[in-house]
Design an enzyme around this catalytic site. Structure first.
Site, short mmCIF file in Angstrom:
data_model
loop_
_atom_site.label_atom_id
_atom_site.label_comp_id
_atom_site.label_asym_id
_atom_site.label_seq_id
_atom_site.Cartn_x
_atom_site.Cartn_y
_atom_site.Cartn_z
N LYS A 225 -9.17 -4.55 6.45
CA LYS A 225 -10.27 -3.72 6.19
C LYS A 225 -10.06 -2.64 5.02
O LYS A 225 -10.51 -2.71 4.11
CB LYS A 225 -11.13 -3.27 7.20
CG LYS A 225 -12.20 -2.54 6.73
CD LYS A 225 -12.35 -0.87 7.32
CE LYS A 225 -13.16 -0.04 6.92
NZ LYS A 225 -12.91 1.31 7.39
N CYS B 201 -30.51 -1.54 11.24
CA CYS B 201 -29.78 -2.32 12.48
C CYS B 201 -28.51 -1.64 12.95
O CYS B 201 -27.13 -2.04 12.86
CB CYS B 201 -29.23 -3.79 11.55
SG CYS B 201 -28.61 -4.93 12.72
N CYS C 294 -35.79 -3.29 15.25
CA CYS C 294 -36.32 -4.63 14.84
C CYS C 294 -37.72 -4.33 14.28
O CYS C 294 -38.07 -5.43 13.45
CB CYS C 294 -36.15 -5.56 15.79
SG CYS C 294 -34.35 -5.75 16.34
N CYS D 10 -37.94 -3.49 10.50
CA CYS D 10 -36.99 -4.30 9.93
C CYS D 10 -37.91 -5.45 9.21
O CYS D 10 -38.68 -6.25 9.71
CB CYS D 10 -35.98 -5.16 10.59
SG CYS D 10 -34.85 -6.28 9.62
N CYS E 183 -34.40 -13.44 11.25
CA CYS E 183 -33.26 -12.93 11.99
C CYS E 183 -33.18 -13.47 13.53
O CYS E 183 -34.41 -13.35 14.31
CB CYS E 183 -33.06 -11.42 12.40
SG CYS E 183 -31.86 -10.91 13.09
#
Length: 371
Positions: free
Chosen positions: A253, A328, A335, A338, A344
């Site tokens: 990463k 998130c 949620c 969102c 999703c």
């Protein structure tokens, strides 16, 4: 049959004549027997010699043709094998099926063969990405002002590259605001150069980068990285992914992030815990050969790179990191706020309501009892 008669001259004439005849007959019989024995021996010897010659001739005739035929057969088989090799390959791939994995030929070797297959992107991924961008534009996240790519932005290019590398090292298991504070303290003490870090005391570095996660080990790795950069790269940082991964404390990463920011060389997606979590919630990634979610950020990177267009590899990291910091979140994602919750597959599965206060809980209980 032989008679030895002595003094047969004294016998009468008639008897003598008879005796002579008998003697003559006996002699003739003996001669015939002798000649027959001789003929038999000669015939047997001839027959034996003839038979030996025939046996020898037959053996030579039987062995010689067999050797010749074997050689001919072997040559013909070798010629046939050499001439049939292209035909076998054509036969194995004559009628390919739709499934790539079912087209394995039995004539292939035991060495593993990597078959590149085109991975279909998940449905509605473009619409989901646009929805996340719209939500991110409405609210700032810590990554927007304190991410690793912001480190040393006012420094010269060589020093800025080293600052980005140090910031990536400190960001592991650490929040952005904590990493940003440590970088600011190092900058104030002129400790974002390979020369100054290599000459500083390790205890000083530990005090300045505290409270980042694993600060003792990271201070030690900072000293080692600075020494390697001075010995091998004249105070600069490595410019290849392999060389970056060889540095102590630098993982995939961080290496991809440094390559993207420091060298403007995109070789992969920078996947941290936020990108790993959100991609699995959206159903964008899976383990090889199955539909199970990925277990590590590296598996997520490989699965995501298989279908995501390369122009999205750089912006996907800050986009999803900020989305994970605001909406998130790891625990109790919002949620309800969102805008893509209908697209999703994990919506409302991990969202749990916050605990009610004691006063609120008492009021609800009294209302229920009164009613």
């Amino acid at each position: 049959m032989l008679f030895q008669l002595r003094n047969y001259t004294h016998l009468p004439f008639a008897l003598r004549k008879t005796t002579n005849r008998m003697h003559t007959a006996a002699v003739s019989v003996k001669a015939e027997m002798t000649s027959s024995d001789h003929n038999a021996k000669s015939e047997s010897s001839k027959s034996s010699s003839v038979s030996e010659v025939r046996v020898f001739a037959r053996k030579r005739r039987l062995i010689k043709p067999e050797v010749i035929t074997e050689n001919v057969v072997k040559v013909e088989l070798q010629d046939q094998k050499l001439s049939n090799l292209p035909d076998i390959e054509e036969f194995a791939y004559k009628k390919p099926s739709g499934n790539v994995y079912s087209r394995k030929s039995k004539l292939t070797s035991n060495a593993p063969i990597e078959i590149e297959t085109e991975v279909k992107p998940p449905p509605n991924w473009v619409k989901v990405l646009e929805g996340i961008r719209e939500m991110r534009s409405l609210e700032d996240a810590p990554v927007d002002s304190m991410g690793c790519e912001k480190a040393g932005s006012s420094l010269p290019p060589k020093e800025r590259r080293f600052a980005v590398l140090v910031s990536s090292l400190l960001s592991s298991q650490t929040k952005d605001n904590v990493t940003h504070g440590a970088i600011q303290r190092l900058l104030e003490n002129d400790l974002l150069k390979a020369e100054t870090v290599e000459g500083a005391d390790e205890s000083t570095l530990k005090d300045l980068i505290y409270p980042v996660g694993f600060y003792t080990r990271k201070a030690t790795n900072m000293k080692k990285i600075a020494k390697l950069c001075l010995l091998k790269y004249d105070g600069d940082i490595p410019d290849t992914l392999e060389a970056l991964l060889s540095l102590p404390g630098i993982g995939p990463k961080m290496a991809h992030l440094v390559m993207n920011v420091a060298w403007n060389n995109v070789q992969g997606i920078c996947v941290d815990t936020h990108v790993h979590r959100i991609c699995n919630r959206l159903g964008w990634v899976s383990r090889p050969g199955s539909k199970a979610p990925t277990k590590t950020p590296e598996e997520t990177r490989e699965s995501l790179q298989a279908w995501l267009p390369k122009e999205e590899w750089v912006p996907i990291n800050p986009l999803l990191v900020g989305f994970g910091q605001t909406i998130c979140t790891p625990l109790r994602p919002s949620c309800g706020l969102c805008s893509i919750n209908e697209l999703c597959p994990s919506a409302y599965r991990e969202a749990t309501p916050k605990k009610m206060s004691r006063t609120k809980l008492k009021l609800t209980k009294t209302e229920e009892s009164d009613s």
